[in-house]
Design a protein around this motif. Structure first.
Motif, mmCIF file in Angstrom:
data_model
loop_
_atom_site.group_PDB
_atom_site.id
_atom_site.type_symbol
_atom_site.label_atom_id
_atom_site.label_comp_id
_atom_site.label_asym_id
_atom_site.label_seq_id
_atom_site.Cartn_x
_atom_site.Cartn_y
_atom_site.Cartn_z
ATOM 1 N N ARG A 27 0.748 -1.217 -0.107
ATOM 2 C CA ARG A 27 -0.063 -0.017 -0.001
ATOM 3 C C ARG A 27 0.922 1.261 0.000
ATOM 4 O O ARG A 27 0.527 2.310 -0.663
ATOM 5 C CB ARG A 27 -0.809 0.051 1.124
ATOM 6 N N ALA A 28 1.774 1.213 0.890
ATOM 7 C CA ALA A 28 2.966 2.429 0.696
ATOM 8 C C ALA A 28 3.381 2.652 -0.428
ATOM 9 O O ALA A 28 3.548 3.874 -1.019
ATOM 10 C CB ALA A 28 3.822 2.077 1.826
ATOM 11 N N ILE A 29 3.851 1.771 -1.133
ATOM 12 C CA ILE A 29 4.484 1.831 -2.505
ATOM 13 C C ILE A 29 3.633 2.319 -3.465
ATOM 14 O O ILE A 29 3.593 3.209 -4.374
ATOM 15 C CB ILE A 29 4.857 0.419 -3.055
ATOM 16 N N ALA A 30 2.274 1.856 -3.313
ATOM 17 C CA ALA A 30 1.045 2.318 -4.431
ATOM 18 C C ALA A 30 0.820 3.789 -3.933
ATOM 19 O O ALA A 30 0.668 4.583 -5.138
ATOM 20 C CB ALA A 30 -0.201 1.333 -4.112
ATOM 21 N N VAL A 31 0.627 4.074 -2.746
ATOM 22 C CA VAL A 31 0.349 5.438 -2.472
ATOM 23 C C VAL A 31 1.346 6.282 -2.843
ATOM 24 O O VAL A 31 1.088 7.681 -3.273
ATOM 25 C CB VAL A 31 -0.410 5.700 -1.203
ATOM 26 N N GLY A 32 2.582 5.894 -2.677
ATOM 27 C CA GLY A 32 3.628 6.768 -3.032
ATOM 28 C C GLY A 32 3.910 6.919 -4.562
ATOM 29 O O GLY A 32 4.322 7.892 -4.979
ATOM 30 N N MET A 33 3.461 6.160 -5.237
ATOM 31 C CA MET A 33 3.319 6.080 -6.716
ATOM 32 C C MET A 33 2.212 7.493 -7.277
ATOM 33 O O MET A 33 2.714 8.110 -7.871
ATOM 34 C CB MET A 33 3.015 4.956 -7.606
ATOM 35 N N VAL A 34 1.285 7.395 -6.493
ATOM 36 C CA VAL A 34 0.308 8.481 -6.680
ATOM 37 C C VAL A 34 0.782 9.949 -6.225
ATOM 38 O O VAL A 34 0.634 10.666 -7.170
ATOM 39 C CB VAL A 34 -1.119 7.820 -6.240
ATOM 40 N N LEU A 35 1.082 9.785 -5.500
ATOM 41 C CA LEU A 35 2.055 11.104 -4.843
ATOM 42 C C LEU A 35 2.903 11.618 -5.659
ATOM 43 O O LEU A 35 2.762 12.758 -5.996
ATOM 44 C CB LEU A 35 2.359 10.837 -3.185
ATOM 45 N N VAL A 36 3.875 10.944 -6.087
ATOM 46 C CA VAL A 36 4.955 11.303 -7.069
ATOM 47 C C VAL A 36 4.407 11.859 -8.363
ATOM 48 O O VAL A 36 4.602 13.048 -8.670
ATOM 49 C CB VAL A 36 5.854 10.345 -7.213
ATOM 50 N N TYR A 37 3.280 11.177 -8.784
ATOM 51 C CA TYR A 37 2.628 11.384 -10.067
ATOM 52 C C TYR A 37 2.006 12.634 -10.043
ATOM 53 O O TYR A 37 1.962 13.507 -10.994
ATOM 54 C CB TYR A 37 1.717 10.260 -10.498
ATOM 55 N N HIS A 38 1.247 12.974 -8.801
ATOM 56 C CA HIS A 38 0.616 14.165 -8.681
ATOM 57 C C HIS A 38 1.323 15.615 -8.207
ATOM 58 O O HIS A 38 1.229 16.505 -8.649
ATOM 59 C CB HIS A 38 -0.702 14.128 -7.781
ATOM 60 N N LEU A 39 2.360 15.087 -7.534
ATOM 61 C CA LEU A 39 3.473 16.264 -6.953
ATOM 62 C C LEU A 39 4.387 16.587 -7.940
ATOM 63 O O LEU A 39 4.723 17.748 -8.167
ATOM 64 C CB LEU A 39 3.935 15.796 -5.579
ATOM 65 N N PHE A 40 5.245 15.656 -8.688
ATOM 66 C CA PHE A 40 5.992 15.795 -9.466
ATOM 67 C C PHE A 40 5.887 14.890 -10.797
ATOM 68 O O PHE A 40 6.515 13.824 -10.875
ATOM 69 C CB PHE A 40 7.560 15.617 -8.762
ATOM 70 N N ALA A 42 6.621 15.014 -13.860
ATOM 71 C CA ALA A 42 7.529 14.720 -14.720
ATOM 72 C C ALA A 42 8.630 13.488 -14.139
ATOM 73 O O ALA A 42 9.149 12.884 -15.111
ATOM 74 C CB ALA A 42 8.344 15.845 -15.145
ATOM 75 N N ALA A 43 8.752 13.351 -12.969
ATOM 76 C CA ALA A 43 9.410 12.405 -12.312
ATOM 77 C C ALA A 43 8.851 10.882 -12.579
ATOM 78 O O ALA A 43 9.749 10.091 -12.709
ATOM 79 C CB ALA A 43 9.648 12.676 -10.862
ATOM 80 N N LEU A 44 7.634 10.591 -12.447
ATOM 81 C CA LEU A 44 6.842 9.431 -12.634
ATOM 82 C C LEU A 44 5.594 9.601 -13.557
ATOM 83 O O LEU A 44 4.480 9.501 -12.988
ATOM 84 C CB LEU A 44 6.583 9.063 -11.314
ATOM 85 N N PRO A 45 5.721 9.820 -14.820
ATOM 86 C CA PRO A 45 4.481 9.947 -15.656
ATOM 87 C C PRO A 45 3.199 8.850 -15.589
ATOM 88 O O PRO A 45 2.333 9.144 -15.822
ATOM 89 C CB PRO A 45 5.137 10.186 -17.010
ATOM 90 N N GLY A 46 3.912 7.778 -15.420
ATOM 91 C CA GLY A 46 2.871 6.757 -15.063
ATOM 92 C C GLY A 46 2.443 6.328 -13.589
ATOM 93 O O GLY A 46 1.889 5.030 -13.471
ATOM 94 N N GLY A 47 2.562 7.258 -12.635
ATOM 95 C CA GLY A 47 2.461 6.989 -11.276
ATOM 96 C C GLY A 47 0.922 6.724 -10.813
ATOM 97 O O GLY A 47 0.709 6.117 -9.952
ATOM 98 N N PHE A 48 0.100 6.990 -11.818
ATOM 99 C CA PHE A 48 -1.315 6.873 -11.791
ATOM 100 C C PHE A 48 -1.689 5.373 -11.633
ATOM 101 O O PHE A 48 -2.769 5.103 -11.178
ATOM 102 C CB PHE A 48 -2.119 7.495 -12.833
ATOM 103 N N LEU A 49 -0.668 4.484 -12.272
ATOM 104 C CA LEU A 49 -1.039 3.066 -11.873
ATOM 105 C C LEU A 49 -0.953 2.646 -10.501
ATOM 106 O O LEU A 49 -1.500 1.355 -10.314
ATOM 107 C CB LEU A 49 0.081 2.419 -12.732
ATOM 108 N N GLY A 50 -0.655 3.393 -9.421
ATOM 109 C CA GLY A 50 -0.620 2.968 -8.167
ATOM 110 C C GLY A 50 -2.222 2.851 -7.807
ATOM 111 O O GLY A 50 -2.359 2.154 -6.882
ATOM 112 N N VAL A 51 -3.206 3.272 -8.380
ATOM 113 C CA VAL A 51 -4.630 3.310 -8.146
ATOM 114 C C VAL A 51 -4.866 1.813 -8.523
ATOM 115 O O VAL A 51 -5.654 1.250 -7.681
ATOM 116 C CB VAL A 51 -5.380 4.302 -9.014
ATOM 117 N N ASP A 52 -4.406 1.431 -9.587
ATOM 118 C CA ASP A 52 -4.656 -0.028 -10.081
ATOM 119 C C ASP A 52 -4.311 -1.278 -9.274
ATOM 120 O O ASP A 52 -4.879 -2.042 -8.845
ATOM 121 C CB ASP A 52 -4.340 -0.179 -11.586
ATOM 122 N N VAL A 53 -2.975 -0.834 -8.677
ATOM 123 C CA VAL A 53 -2.408 -1.620 -7.488
ATOM 124 C C VAL A 53 -3.446 -1.575 -6.311
ATOM 125 O O VAL A 53 -3.718 -2.847 -5.719
ATOM 126 C CB VAL A 53 -1.147 -1.127 -7.132
#
Length: 638
Positions: A27-40, A42-53
Motif C-alpha cells: 500500500r505504501a508503494i502504491a500511494v507513493g506512486m500516486v503522490l509522486v505522479y501528482h506532486l512531480f 515529470a518524475a513518474l509519468p505513469g504513477g497513476f497506476l498506483g490506483v490500479d495496484v
C-alpha cells in the motif's frame, strides 16, 4: 482507498484468520506512486497506476473477508458488511470534505466551482459518474476539481455493494474454480471494454472513470482470493521462497517500467497498459501474501507499514491539499517553485496521521455512536482526551458552517473562464456584425485553457519607427490568452483580424494560417500567440515561416506555470534571433509581478492584463520597423 479487515489492530487477515504479510508495505508503494505522479508528474509519468495496484489489493482483501465470514458463520451478513464499510470509509471522507472545502473558501473562489456536486458525489460514492457527466479530465492540471481523486473511492464502494450480492450466488458453487470463474469473467470483460472504448475514440475521462471499464483490478483480485482461499497456511519452503521472491521482483519490475514509460491518457495505456499493470499487481499480491514469504517480511518494515496503515487518509488528503496549496502559491507569485508540493506533502502526512489516530481508528473499534460518546462525553476524561475532544469540536464547529457558505457562494465559472468569456463574447459580436464566422472555442466546463511563459532578451529598436502598423494590416492567431485579451487588442489595433480559440497549440495555428493564406485572407503582418498549451518545436516554427512567406512575424512568448514554458520561450527567442523580420512580444516579462491583473490561475488576463498583452504586441510591431528587422527574411543575421 485500500480496504483492510476490520480488526482493532488493522492487520490484513486471510480467509482463515491469519495475517497477510507485506500488504501494508505494498500500500505504501502504491500511494507513493500516486503522490509522486501528482506532486512531480515529470518524475513518474505513469504513477497513476498506483490506483490500479490498490484495486487489486482491495478486491483480494475484501473477498478474503467474505470467505472468512462464510467459513466461520456459514453465511454472509450483508447489512453488517455494508455497515462496516461505511464505518471504515465515511468518517475520513467527511473530515476531508469539511476541512478541504473550508480551506478552499479561504484560498480561492475558483476552487469552489462545482463544489456542491463534488461533495454530493463524494458522500454518495458516485464521484466518478459525476465527473464523467461534467466532462472532467483526470489528467488535466488546469482548474482541477477539489475532490477529483475521490473517483476511485466511488468505484471501490460501488464494487463493495455489488460483490457481496455476487458472493451470495457464486459461493453456492462447491469448487473454487467455479466460484472464481464468474468474477474472473467480469474482470476480463471490464479490461476488454476499456480497450474497446479507447479504440472507438471514447473520451479518456469516460474510459478512465467508468465503473464498467475500470473495475477489472477489483474483480480479478477477488477471483484470485477465491482461487487461493484454501492455500496451505504452513510457511513456504525454500523453493517456494525463491518462487515468491522471483515473481514479486518480476511484478515490481513491470510496474516500475510502466510507471516510468506509460503516458497518461494515451491509447497504449488503455489498450494494454492498465491491464499489464493489473497482471503485475496480481503477481505481486500472490507472492507477498504467501505464508512466511521473505518478500512479504521485507515489505513489512516499520516505515512502510506506518505509511501503508495510513494510506487511505494519505490518498484522500493529498489531492485537495495540493490544489489549495498550488492556488495560494500561484497567487503569491511562487507558482514556479516547489513550495506548493512540499507544503501539501507535509500537511498530508500530518492530517492523515491525526485522522487515522483520532477519527478513523476510534470509529472502526467502537462504531460512530461509541466514538461520539468518547469524543464528547466529559466522563472519565484524561487531559489528552479532553484536548482531543475540544479540538474535534472546534474543527466541526468551524468547518460545518464554512462548508455551507462555500456551497452557497460557489461561482458558476472560474475567473479564467470569465476572462475568456469576456473576450469570446465581444469577438462573436464583432464577427457577427462584420458578417463573418463565429469565433472558435467555448471554454470547457471544468477545464481551463493554458497560456503562457518566460522570455529571453531582445535587442531594442535602434531608431524610432517612422510609421506604425495598423490593425487593418494584422492577422493574429492565438489561444485562450489572446481570446481573453481580445477587447484590449481591438482598442489598441482597430480592425485587427483575430482568430483565437481555447486549448490551441502551435501546429493548429499553422493549419489556421495555411487556410487563411489559401483563401487569400492572410494580411501583411502576422502575430502568433500559441505557446501555452504544449511544447513548441523548431519544426513547427519552420512550418509557420513556410506558411506565412515573407511577412513580418510577431511571436508572443508564454506566461504560465507549466513545465514546458521555459523551453517554449527559449525556442521562440532562438527562432527570432536567427531570422530578421521576426520579433518576440515580451508578454511574460510585462505581466510578471502583477498577479492582480490575471485570473486566479495566474494565466489568463483581465482588462489590465489585456492592456499589457496589447502593449507587448505594439512594442514588438514597432521593433519590426527598426533597421535591424525591416530588411526582412531574405537578409541573414550575422
Amino acid at each position: 482507498m485500500s480496504v483492510r479487515p476490520l480488526r482493532p489492530t488493522g492487520a490484513p487477515v486471510t480467509a482463515r484468520g491469519g495475517r497477510f504479510g507485506g500488504l501494508d508495505g505494498l500500500r505504501a508503494i502504491a500511494v507513493g506512486m500516486v503522490l509522486v505522479y501528482h506532486l512531480f508528474p515529470a518524475a513518474l509519468p505513469g504513477g497513476f497506476l498506483g490506483v490500479d495496484v490498490f484495486f487489486v489489493m482491495s478486491g483480494f482483501l475484501i473477498t478474503s473477508l467474505l470467505l472468512r465470514e462464510l467459513s466461520g458463520t456459514g453465511r454472509i451478513d450483508l447489512l453488517a458488511f455494508w455497515r462496516r464499510r461505511a464505518r471504515r470509509l465515511l468518517p475520513a471522507v467527511a473530515l476531508v470534505v469539511l476541512v478541504s472545502t473550508s480551506l478552499a473558501l479561504a484560498a480561492s473562489r475558483d476552487l469552489l466551482v462545482g463544489v456542491a456536486q463534488q461533495i454530493a458525489g463524494a458522500l454518495l460514492f458516485v464521484s466518478n459518474w459525476v465527473f464523467i457527466a461534467n466532462g472532467s479530465d483526470y489528467f488535466a492540471r488546469d482548474a482541477p476539481e477539489l475532490f477529483r481523486n475521490f473517483w476511485s473511492l466511488a468505484l471501490e464502494e460501488q464494487f463493495y455493494i455489488v460483490l457481496p450480492l455476487l458472493a451470495l450466488l457464486v459461493f453456492k458453487f462447491r469448487s473454487r474454480l467455479t466460484r472464481a470463474l464468474p468474477l474472473a469473467a467480469l474482470g476480463l470483460g471490464s479490461a476488454f471494454l476499456m480497450a474497446a472504448l479507447a479504440n472507438a475514440g471514447a473520451e479518456p475521462t469516460r474510459v478512465y472513470f467508468g465503473s464498467d471499464s475500470h473495475s477489472f483490478g477489483l474483480f480479478l483480485g477477488a477471483a484470485m482470493a477465491v482461487l487461493l482461499s484454501r492455500r496451505a497456511q504452513r510457511p513456504v519452503g525454500r523453493a517456494g521462497q525463491v518462487a515468491s521472491f522471483g515473481v514479486a521482483v518480476a511484478g515490481f519490475a513491470v510496474l516500475g517500467t510502466l510507471a516510468v514509460t506509460l503516458q497518461e491518457a494515451s491509447q497504449e495505456s488503455f489498450a494494454w497498459g492498465f491491464q499489464a499493470a493489473t497482471i503485475a499487481a496480481l503477481a505481486v499480491v500472490w507472492a507477498v501474501t504467501r505464508e512466511g514469504a521473505l518478500v512479504g517480511r521485507l515489505l513489512d518494515v516499520a516505515p512502510l507499514r506506518w505509511i501503508g496503515e495510513r494510506s487511505y487518509g494519505i490518498y484522500l488528503w493529498h489531492w485537495p491539499l495540493l490544489v489549495i496549496a498550488t492556488s495560494v502559491a500561484t497567487a503569491a507569485g511562487l507558482g514556479t517553485t516547489p513550495v506548493a508540493q512540499v507544503v501539501s506533502l507535509a500537511m498530508t502526512l500530518v492530517f492523515a496521521a491525526l485522522s487515522y489516530r483520532y477519527v478513523e481508528q476510534p470509529v472502526r473499534r467502537v462504531g460512530l455512536r461509541g466514538a461520539l460518546v468518547r469524543w464528547f462525553s466529559p466522563r472519565r476524561y484524561t487531559p489528552r482526551q479532553r484536548r482531543v475532544s475540544l479540538a474535534l469540536a472546534a474543527v466541526l464547529a468551524v468547518t460545518f458552517p464554512l462548508t455551507g457558505v462555500a456551497v452557497a457562494i460557489a461561482p458558476e465559472r472560474t475567473s479564467s473562464a470569465d476572462s475568456i468569456l469576456r473576450g469570446q463574447e465581444q469577438l462573436k459580436a464583432d464577427k457577427s456584425a462584420a458578417g463573418g464566422d463565429e469565433a472558435a472555442g467555448e471554454p470547457g466546463e471544468g477545464s481551463s485553457p493554458q497560456p503562457g511563459g518566460e522570455s529571453g532578451d531582445q535587442d531594442q529598436p535602434t531608431a524610432a519607427p517612422a510609421i506604425r502598423f495598423e490593425g487593418g494590416e494584422i492577422t493574429a492567431v492565438g489561444d485562450s490568452v489572446m481570446l481573453a485579451s481580445y477587447p484590449e487588442l481591438t482598442d489598441a489595433f482597430p480592425g485587427i483580424d483575430v482568430d483565437a480559440a481555447v486549448s490551441r497549440g502551435l501546429w493548429a495555428g499553422v493549419d489556421v494560417l495555411g487556410e487563411l493564406a489559401d483563401r487569400g485572407e492572410l494580411r501583411d503582418v502576422v502575430v502568433v500567440g500559441l505557446g501555452t498549451n504544449g511544447p513548441v518545436e523548431p519544426e513547427s516554427l519552420t512550418a509557420l515561416r513556410e506558411v506565412i512567406g515573407e511577412r513580418p512575424l510577431v511571436l508572443i512568448d508564454a506566461h504560465a506555470d507549466r513545465e514546458w514554458i521555459p523551453e517554449v520561450n527559449e525556442n521562440l527567442n532562438a527562432f527570432a534571433a536567427a531570422h530578421r523580420g521576426v520579433v518576440v512580444a515580451q508578454w511574460d516579462s510585462g505581466v510578471a509581478g502583477t498577479p492582480e491583473f490575471l485570473a486566479e490561475d495566474g494565466i489568463h488576463p483581465g482588462p489590465e492584463g489585456g492592456e499589457i498583452y496589447a502593449g507587448a504586441i505594439r512594442q514588438a510591431l514597432d521593433e519590426l520597423l527598426s533597421p535591424a528587422e525591416a530588411r526582412g527574411w531574405g537578409v541573414a543575421r550575422r
